[in-house]
Structures are given as structure tokens and as C-alpha cells.
Design a protein around this motif. Structure first.
Motif, PDB file in Angstrom:
ATOM      1  N   ILE A   1      30.108  37.180  44.962  1.00  0.00           N
ATOM      2  CA  ILE A   1      31.202  36.339  44.485  1.00  0.00           C
ATOM      3  C   ILE A   1      31.410  36.524  42.984  1.00  0.00           C
ATOM      4  CG2 ILE A   1      31.902  33.936  44.120  1.00  0.00           C
ATOM      5  CD1 ILE A   1      30.427  33.329  46.825  1.00  0.00           C
ATOM      6  N   ALA A   2      30.321  36.579  42.229  1.00  0.00           N
ATOM      7  CA  ALA A   2      30.434  36.732  40.779  1.00  0.00           C
ATOM      8  C   ALA A   2      31.089  38.051  40.404  1.00  0.00           C
ATOM      9  CB  ALA A   2      29.050  36.621  40.144  1.00  0.00           C
ATOM     10  N   GLU A   3      30.686  39.133  41.046  1.00  0.00           N
ATOM     11  CA  GLU A   3      31.294  40.437  40.747  1.00  0.00           C
ATOM     12  C   GLU A   3      32.749  40.463  41.191  1.00  0.00           C
ATOM     13  OE1 GLU A   3      29.880  42.598  38.893  1.00  0.00           O
ATOM     14  OE2 GLU A   3      27.858  41.747  38.910  1.00  0.00           O
ATOM     15  N   GLY A   4      33.017  39.913  42.378  1.00  0.00           N
ATOM     16  CA  GLY A   4      34.387  39.906  42.872  1.00  0.00           C
ATOM     17  C   GLY A   4      35.327  39.096  42.005  1.00  0.00           C
ATOM     18  N   THR A   5      34.807  38.016  41.419  1.00  0.00           N
ATOM     19  CA  THR A   5      35.639  37.182  40.547  1.00  0.00           C
ATOM     20  C   THR A   5      36.178  37.980  39.375  1.00  0.00           C
ATOM     21  OG1 THR A   5      34.427  35.191  41.196  1.00  0.00           O
ATOM     22  CG2 THR A   5      35.642  35.104  39.121  1.00  0.00           C
ATOM     23  N   LYS A   6      35.400  38.944  38.887  1.00  0.00           N
ATOM     24  CA  LYS A   6      35.874  39.803  37.801  1.00  0.00           C
ATOM     25  C   LYS A   6      37.112  40.594  38.221  1.00  0.00           C
ATOM     26  CE  LYS A   6      31.109  40.681  36.244  1.00  0.00           C
ATOM     27  NZ  LYS A   6      30.076  41.749  36.093  1.00  0.00           N
ATOM     28  N   LEU A   7      37.226  40.836  39.525  1.00  0.00           N
ATOM     29  CA  LEU A   7      38.338  41.640  40.047  1.00  0.00           C
ATOM     30  C   LEU A   7      39.411  40.767  40.693  1.00  0.00           C
ATOM     31  CD1 LEU A   7      36.433  44.693  41.601  1.00  0.00           C
ATOM     32  CD2 LEU A   7      37.373  44.433  39.307  1.00  0.00           C
ATOM     33  N   GLY A   8      39.413  39.487  40.358  1.00  0.00           N
ATOM     34  CA  GLY A   8      40.534  38.634  40.745  1.00  0.00           C
ATOM     35  C   GLY A   8      40.410  37.948  42.085  1.00  0.00           C
ATOM     36  N   THR A   9      39.215  37.879  42.664  1.00  0.00           N
ATOM     37  CA  THR A   9      39.080  37.278  43.995  1.00  0.00           C
ATOM     38  C   THR A   9      38.872  35.772  43.951  1.00  0.00           C
ATOM     39  OG1 THR A   9      36.681  37.634  44.058  1.00  0.00           O
ATOM     40  CG2 THR A   9      38.092  39.402  44.908  1.00  0.00           C
ATOM     41  N   GLY A  10      38.810  35.180  42.761  1.00  0.00           N
ATOM     42  CA  GLY A  10      38.528  33.757  42.656  1.00  0.00           C
ATOM     43  C   GLY A  10      39.756  32.869  42.615  1.00  0.00           C
ATOM     44  N   VAL A  11      40.951  33.472  42.523  1.00  0.00           N
ATOM     45  CA  VAL A  11      42.159  32.642  42.452  1.00  0.00           C
ATOM     46  C   VAL A  11      42.375  31.921  43.772  1.00  0.00           C
ATOM     47  CG1 VAL A  11      43.232  34.126  40.730  1.00  0.00           C
ATOM     48  CG2 VAL A  11      43.660  34.555  43.153  1.00  0.00           C
ATOM     49  N   THR A  12      42.976  30.738  43.703  1.00  0.00           N
ATOM     50  CA  THR A  12      43.150  29.922  44.901  1.00  0.00           C
ATOM     51  C   THR A  12      44.604  29.790  45.338  1.00  0.00           C
ATOM     52  OG1 THR A  12      43.154  27.931  43.532  1.00  0.00           O
ATOM     53  CG2 THR A  12      41.048  28.620  44.469  1.00  0.00           C
ATOM     54  N   SER A  13      45.495  30.493  44.665  1.00  0.00           N
ATOM     55  CA  SER A  13      46.896  30.508  45.078  1.00  0.00           C
ATOM     56  C   SER A  13      47.522  31.823  44.647  1.00  0.00           C
ATOM     57  CB  SER A  13      47.668  29.333  44.459  1.00  0.00           C
ATOM     58  OG  SER A  13      47.698  29.436  43.052  1.00  0.00           O
ATOM     59  N   GLY A  14      48.557  32.221  45.354  1.00  0.00           N
ATOM     60  CA  GLY A  14      49.233  33.468  45.028  1.00  0.00           C
ATOM     61  C   GLY A  14      48.480  34.676  45.557  1.00  0.00           C
ATOM     62  N   ALA A  15      49.045  35.842  45.288  1.00  0.00           N
ATOM     63  CA  ALA A  15      48.450  37.088  45.769  1.00  0.00           C
ATOM     64  C   ALA A  15      47.251  37.466  44.909  1.00  0.00           C
ATOM     65  CB  ALA A  15      49.489  38.201  45.746  1.00  0.00           C
ATOM     66  N   PHE A  16      46.295  38.112  45.529  1.00  0.00           N
ATOM     67  CA  PHE A  16      45.124  38.576  44.792  1.00  0.00           C
ATOM     68  C   PHE A  16      45.458  39.866  44.048  1.00  0.00           C
ATOM     69  CE2 PHE A  16      43.292  36.061  48.237  1.00  0.00           C
ATOM     70  CZ  PHE A  16      42.425  35.237  47.534  1.00  0.00           C
ATOM     71  N   SER A  17      45.063  39.929  42.795  1.00  0.00           N
ATOM     72  CA  SER A  17      45.193  41.153  42.010  1.00  0.00           C
ATOM     73  C   SER A  17      44.103  41.137  40.965  1.00  0.00           C
ATOM     74  CB  SER A  17      46.571  41.266  41.360  1.00  0.00           C
ATOM     75  OG  SER A  17      46.781  40.198  40.449  1.00  0.00           O
ATOM     76  N   SER A  18      43.700  42.318  40.510  1.00  0.00           N
ATOM     77  CA  SER A  18      42.575  42.425  39.599  1.00  0.00           C
ATOM     78  C   SER A  18      43.043  42.519  38.161  1.00  0.00           C
ATOM     79  CB  SER A  18      41.731  43.657  39.939  1.00  0.00           C
ATOM     80  OG  SER A  18      40.716  43.835  38.971  1.00  0.00           O
ATOM     81  N   PRO A  19      42.516  41.655  37.268  1.00  0.00           N
ATOM     82  CA  PRO A  19      42.842  41.798  35.853  1.00  0.00           C
ATOM     83  C   PRO A  19      42.243  43.055  35.235  1.00  0.00           C
ATOM     84  CG  PRO A  19      41.138  40.142  36.166  1.00  0.00           C
ATOM     85  CD  PRO A  19      41.622  40.528  37.538  1.00  0.00           C
ATOM     86  N   ILE A  20      41.235  43.616  35.872  1.00  0.00           N
ATOM     87  CA  ILE A  20      40.639  44.884  35.452  1.00  0.00           C
ATOM     88  C   ILE A  20      41.163  45.978  36.372  1.00  0.00           C
ATOM     89  CG2 ILE A  20      38.491  46.195  35.228  1.00  0.00           C
ATOM     90  CD1 ILE A  20      37.071  43.531  34.706  1.00  0.00           C
ATOM     91  N   GLY A  21      41.862  46.944  35.850  1.00  0.00           N
ATOM     92  CA  GLY A  21      42.344  48.052  36.659  1.00  0.00           C
ATOM     93  C   GLY A  21      43.654  47.824  37.366  1.00  0.00           C
ATOM     94  N   GLY A  22      44.102  46.565  37.448  1.00  0.00           N
ATOM     95  CA  GLY A  22      45.390  46.288  38.080  1.00  0.00           C
ATOM     96  C   GLY A  22      45.411  46.500  39.584  1.00  0.00           C
ATOM     97  N   TYR A  23      44.275  46.433  40.257  1.00  0.00           N
ATOM     98  CA  TYR A  23      44.230  46.675  41.691  1.00  0.00           C
ATOM     99  C   TYR A  23      44.904  45.544  42.455  1.00  0.00           C
ATOM    100  CZ  TYR A  23      40.392  49.458  39.806  1.00  0.00           C
ATOM    101  OH  TYR A  23      39.634  50.298  39.037  1.00  0.00           O
ATOM    102  N   LYS A  24      45.600  45.896  43.507  1.00  0.00           N
ATOM    103  CA  LYS A  24      46.161  44.921  44.436  1.00  0.00           C
ATOM    104  C   LYS A  24      46.400  45.621  45.762  1.00  0.00           C
ATOM    105  CE  LYS A  24      50.930  45.721  42.875  1.00  0.00           C
ATOM    106  NZ  LYS A  24      52.158  45.081  42.321  1.00  0.00           N
ATOM    107  N   LEU A  25      46.503  44.828  46.805  1.00  0.00           N
ATOM    108  CA  LEU A  25      46.765  45.399  48.116  1.00  0.00           C
ATOM    109  C   LEU A  25      48.177  45.946  48.183  1.00  0.00           C
ATOM    110  CD1 LEU A  25      45.222  42.687  50.485  1.00  0.00           C
ATOM    111  CD2 LEU A  25      44.233  44.914  49.903  1.00  0.00           C
ATOM    112  N   GLU A  26      48.333  47.069  48.854  1.00  0.00           N
ATOM    113  CA  GLU A  26      49.669  47.548  49.180  1.00  0.00           C
ATOM    114  C   GLU A  26      50.226  46.682  50.314  1.00  0.00           C
ATOM    115  OE1 GLU A  26      51.442  49.747  47.733  1.00  0.00           O
ATOM    116  OE2 GLU A  26      50.038  50.840  46.463  1.00  0.00           O
ATOM    117  N   SER A  27      51.529  46.524  50.367  1.00  0.00           N
ATOM    118  CA  SER A  27      52.131  45.671  51.395  1.00  0.00           C
ATOM    119  C   SER A  27      52.009  46.264  52.790  1.00  0.00           C
ATOM    120  CB  SER A  27      53.607  45.417  51.070  1.00  0.00           C
ATOM    121  OG  SER A  27      54.330  46.646  51.010  1.00  0.00           O
ATOM    122  N   ASP A  28      51.860  47.576  52.860  1.00  0.00           N
ATOM    123  CA  ASP A  28      51.711  48.261  54.143  1.00  0.00           C
ATOM    124  C   ASP A  28      50.343  48.938  54.176  1.00  0.00           C
ATOM    125  OD1 ASP A  28      51.846  50.421  56.192  1.00  0.00           O
ATOM    126  OD2 ASP A  28      53.944  49.798  56.359  1.00  0.00           O
TER     127      ASP A  28
END
Length: 524
Positions: A255-282
Motif C-alpha cells: 500500500i505504501a509503495e502504491g500510494t506513491k503511484l497514485g493508488t491512494g485517492v478515493t475519488s476520480g480516476a487513478f493516475s500516478s504523479p510519478i511517471g504519469g501512468y494511467k490505465l488506457e480506456s481500452d
């Protein structure tokens, strides 16, 4: 070759293994590059780094051309064949699929040898750039970044060895025999002797060193690479740590490592503040565009001029014969028809393909059957989200676990099948989602391995290697998402306590290395 020295070190003993990197990197190297000159200017140092990735992508087979060992394709192919979600149809993977390996079997021997050859190239890079910084050839920041790349590859490689040759961390909290964690470049008689004296240590000690390497990589890698996801970044080091800590059962750490990559938000789409990673829609996008998508975090690059070839590239080995591939491995009907893989899921319609020659379904994640340029996906943002989802589920945060699961799942399933409330067994739903999402990406065996002793989610009846279908059991009629037939596997499960759960240390190592000769896995 030094007398009595294990053969795997030959691949990068006094030369840094750059003879073929022109094909891989499109950079013209010297015809040979000795370590005495390899680190004398920045351009040559870059060639050394490129040579490390060439080894990762293509490797060598029986001293000749590569077959995708260790990470070009072999890590994915081997991990799928040790699991039950794909069916081996030919003799090529029969030994791995049937668990009939011995200490001279080509697949596990080459996996060990080529992983350690890669580890040595990483160590050569680390040692060389340290000297280059001291000599003023490159700055400390540049040298630290190169060292971080070497440490990332070293950590990834040692973990790959652990999941095949060692018991999972869950047994005795890592107290079982590990693998030798090689941190010294073998480039002199003294280094050879030091290497030969290094024993296996424990699994826990190896995991500690893996995390130490990844912590260094996180601190010193850039957020973006000019080579894109073909070179590790700060985000890749963090993402890999979520995987490593998952294997350790360190839910808080995941959980601690994932939080660095944006997994801790509780609303909206997940995206990483480091590297800009996000899921593709497809879900198909990361495989239609390996080098240019927002979801891939780290992949091993292949090109038309440098790949594992017809016997080692992912599209050739895992694709259907009617499109020019070899048709060696089909998707198991028992996965294709599984009740948890709902009707209308895009990952079935877009990432599975019918082979008209035999009527079976194959993965469509790797589809360049002509020039075999498909990259080997090592870690994607989808995995980070599911790693953290499992950790939240196991620690009782059902709401956040469900958000993360749905982020991955909802882009693929019809609206009617989306979870609006948590399933009765949320952790099981996350583990099932992994089987769908990462089918043909080599994540099945690592999950089987780490869960082997889990009383709730390991394979039933103490099985360590799952029961599997024989190829004669399946035909086109086996695939039906309306009636969803289940085929009782003809190949029995193998107990976790059976010696075959582990691969043997190769004879090539045992016969040359007196330290490891006394530390062979039982039964071999």
C-alpha cells in the motif's frame, strides 16, 4: 574461461557482451569492447548499458543465437507453462508444462544461465560507471542513474530466479534456501573465486537485497527515459516494489509503495504523479502500441532485427498458426469459459483470437507474426492497481480495494456486470481478475508460487502445481461462453511438497561450483 568456473559467467567475463547490440539499439558499437576501454568515454558507457538490455531481450541458447532468454519472451512463456491457464500443444514446452524437468533440461538450464549472465552484465555496468565517476569521465548524477539501471535489472533477475528455484517467502518467512545474490562483476580470477564461494543464503536475505537495489533505483532513476518504457524509471522501481512486497505478504508495504503511484485517492480516476501512468480506456491499447501508451511502466524491447526469433519471440511462440505463428500454446478452455470471466468482456473479444487451422483460441496480445517486434511486458499500471487492491482487501479496506479492482475491470466488462458492491469474497475476485487481465503475460506462475501456502487462496488439496489439460482433450467445441463447459484436467496436480515444485540448479553449475554442489534442490 577460468578453470573450475561456472559456465554461465562466460557470457560477460572479460568482454561486456556488445557484439550484437547494433541490431538491438541501432547504434554502431566497436567490434569488441574490452572492459579496459568500455568505460573511457560516455558513448561507450551507453553501449555497455545497451548491451545489458540486449542480453535481457535475446540472451543466448546453447552458446548460439538467442531464444528470448531471460526476459525477451522466456520468462513469460515459462511462467505460463508452469500454470494451467494456457495449454501446451507440442513438444517444445512439454517438459515445463508436464514438470518433467531435470538438471540438464534446456529450458530451466538456460533460464538460470542467462539470468546470471544478465546479472553479471548489470554488475559490470555498476562497477564500470563507479570507476568512470571517480575518473571524471561522467558526473556522479549520470553514474548513479546508470548504476540504478543496473540495480533494477539485478533485482528483477534475482526475483525471477527465486520464483522458479526456491520456495516462496511464505514458508518460514523466507528461511528456506535462496539463490546466490551476485553483486560483484566477475572479471578477474579473484572475482571468480569470490563468486564460487558465494552460497545460496536464504530467500529472506535475497528479498532484502532486492529491496535494497530497488530503493537505490527509486532514488536515482529519472521519472522519464528517452528510451521510454524500454529503460527503467523511478516509477518502474516503485511498481516492482509493489510486486516484491506482495510476494512477501507485506500488505502495508504494498500500500505504501502504491500510494506513491497514485493508488491512494478515493475519488476520480487513478493516475500516478510519478511517471504519469494511467490505465488506457481500452485493454488492447498497451498491446497494439507497446512503446507508446500510458499504462506500460517497463517492458523489454524487441525489434525486427533483434528478437528471440521463431523459437523465442512471443508472437511466434504464442500466436495462432493461421496467421504465421507456430500455434504451440492455446488459451485453456477452462479459463476462457470460467464463470468469473463474464460474457462481453473486451479482453475475450479483443485479446483472444480463433485459429482457423485447429479451432482453438490463442492470445492476441502479441501479433507481429512477421517481424516479431512485440515487446515483452514486464509491469503495467494495471498490475500496480491490482497489487494494491489485494493488499487493501487483505487488511480490511474493502472500499478502496473495490475502487482499484473496478478501475481495471470496468473498462472491459459490460455495465450490467460491473461491481456496485463488493463481492462476498473480494480477495478471490481480485485474484480471478489477475488471471484474466494478465493472461499470457507470465503472471500466473508467480501467483501460484506466492499463494502456495495460503490457506484460503492457494490451490486446493495442497497442490503446488495445478492440474492441467492435455492437448487431446480440447477442440473448438470446448470454447463456449453460453454453456461454459468445464473439462476435468487429464494431467494431475502436483503437491507443493513434491520436489518438482522447484526447478533444479543446472548440472552446468553444480559440476563447476563446489559451493552450490552441496546446495542442490532436493530430488535432483
Amino acid at each position: 574461461m577460468f578453470k573450475g568456473f561456472a559456465p554461465f559467467w562466460v557470457y560477460s567475463l572479460l568482454l561486456v557482451g556488445l557484439f550484437s547490440c547494433k541490431k538491438f539499439t541501432e547504434i554502431s558499437p566497436l567490434s569488441s569492447l574490452a572492459e579496459s576501454t568500455a568505460f573511457t568515454d560516455p558513448a561507450k558507457i551507453e553501449l555497455v548499458a545497451n548491451g545489458m538490455y540486449e542480453q535481457a531481450a535475446v540472451g543466448s541458447y546453447a552458446g548460439g543465437g538467442g531464444r528470448g532468454y531471460p526476459f525477451g519472451a522466456a520468462s513469460i512463456e515459462q511462467a505460463e507453462m508452469r500454470g494451467e491457464d494456457m495449454v501446451n500443444l507440442a513438444t517444445f514446452y512439454a517438459i515445463t508444462y508436464q514438470s518433467t524437468q531435470n538438471a540438464t533440461s534446456a529450458n530451466n538450464v538456460n533460464h538460470w544461465e542467462q539470468l546470471y549472465a544478465l546479472i553479471n552484465q548489470a554488475n559490470v555496468l555498476i562497477t564500470g560507471v563507479t570507476g568512470a565517476v571517480s575518473s571524471g569521465i561522467i558526473t556522479s548524477d549520470v553514474g548513479n542513474a546508470y548504476e540504478a539501471e543496473g540495480r533494477f535489472i539485478r533485482a528483477l533477475s534475482h526475483h525471477e530466479l527465486l520464483i522458479h528455484f526456491c520456495k516462496p517467502y511464505a514458508e518460514g518467512k523466507g528461511g528456506q534456501l535462496g539463490v546466490p545474490y551476485r553483486e560483484v562483476a566477475v572479471n578477474s580470477p579473484a572475482a571468480v573465486n569470490e563468486g564460487l564461494a558465494l552460497g545460496r543464503g536464504t530467500v529472506a536475505e535475497d528479498y532484502a537485497k532486492i529491496l535494497e537495489d530497488l530503493d537505490y533505483a527509486e532514488a536515482n532513476l529519472p521519472e522519464k527515459q528517452t528510451n521510454g518504457v524500454a529503460r527503467p524509471t523511478k516509477g518502474a522501481a516503485i511498481a516492482l516494489k509493489t510486486r516484491i512486497k506482495l510476494h512477501m505478504g507485506d500488505w502495508a508495504g504494498v500500500i505504501a509503495e502504491g500510494t506513491k503511484l497514485g493508488t491512494g485517492v478515493t475519488s476520480g480516476a487513478f493516475s500516478s504523479p510519478i511517471g504519469g501512468y494511467k490505465l488506457e480506456s481500452d485493454p488492447a491499447v498497451p498491446f497494439a502500441s507497446f512503446a507508446n501508451n500510458s499504462e506500460s511502466i517497463f517492458s523489454i524491447a524487441n525489434s525486427a532485427s533483434s528478437n528471440g526469433g521463431v523459437n523465442g519471440a512471443l508472437p511466434a511462440m504464442l500466436g495462432p498458426s493461421d496467421q504465421g505463428a507456430r500455434g504451440l500454446v492455446a488459451t485453456s478452455p477452462n479459463l476462457y469459459n470460467a464463470s468469473f470471466w463474464v460474457t462481453g468482456d473486451k479482453r475475450r473479444s479483443e485479446l483472444q483470437v480463433l485459429n482457423t487451422n485447429d479451432g482453438l483460441y490463442y492470445t492476441y496480445k502479441y501479433r507481429d507474426y512477421t517481424t516479431r517486434t512485440d515487446w515483452a511486458p514486464i509491469i503495467r499500471y494495471a498490475e500496480v492497481l491490482l497489487n494494491v487492491a489485494e493488499a487493501y482487501s487483505r487488511t480490511g479496506n474493502t472500499a478502496q480495494a473495490l475502487r482499484l479492482l473496478n478501475a481495471v475491470r470496468d473498462r472491459s466488462v459490460p455495465d450490467a456486470n460491473k461491481f456496485t458492491t463488493a463481492p462476498a469474497n473480494l480477495t478471490l475476485a481480485i485474484l480471478q481478475e489477475r488471471r484474466i487481465e494478465f493472461a499470457a503475460e507470465g503472471r500466473r506462475w508467480p501467483d501460484i508460487h506466492r499463494l502456495a501456502l495460503d490457506p484460503n487462496y492457494g490451490l486446493g488439496g495442497g497442490a503446488g502445481i495445478p492440474a492441467k489439460l492435455n492437448p487431446t482433450q480440447i477442440s473448438n467445441s470446448s470454447y463456449n461462453v453460453e454453456t461454459r463447459p468445464y473439462i476435468t484436467p487429464g494431467r494431475a496436480a502436483i503437491a507443493y511438497s513434491d520436489y518438482r515444485f522447484l526447478w533444479p540448479i543446472p548440472t552446468s553449475e553444480i559440476s563447476s561450483n563446489p559451493t552450490l554442489a552441496d546446495q542442490q534442490n532436493p530430488g535432483y
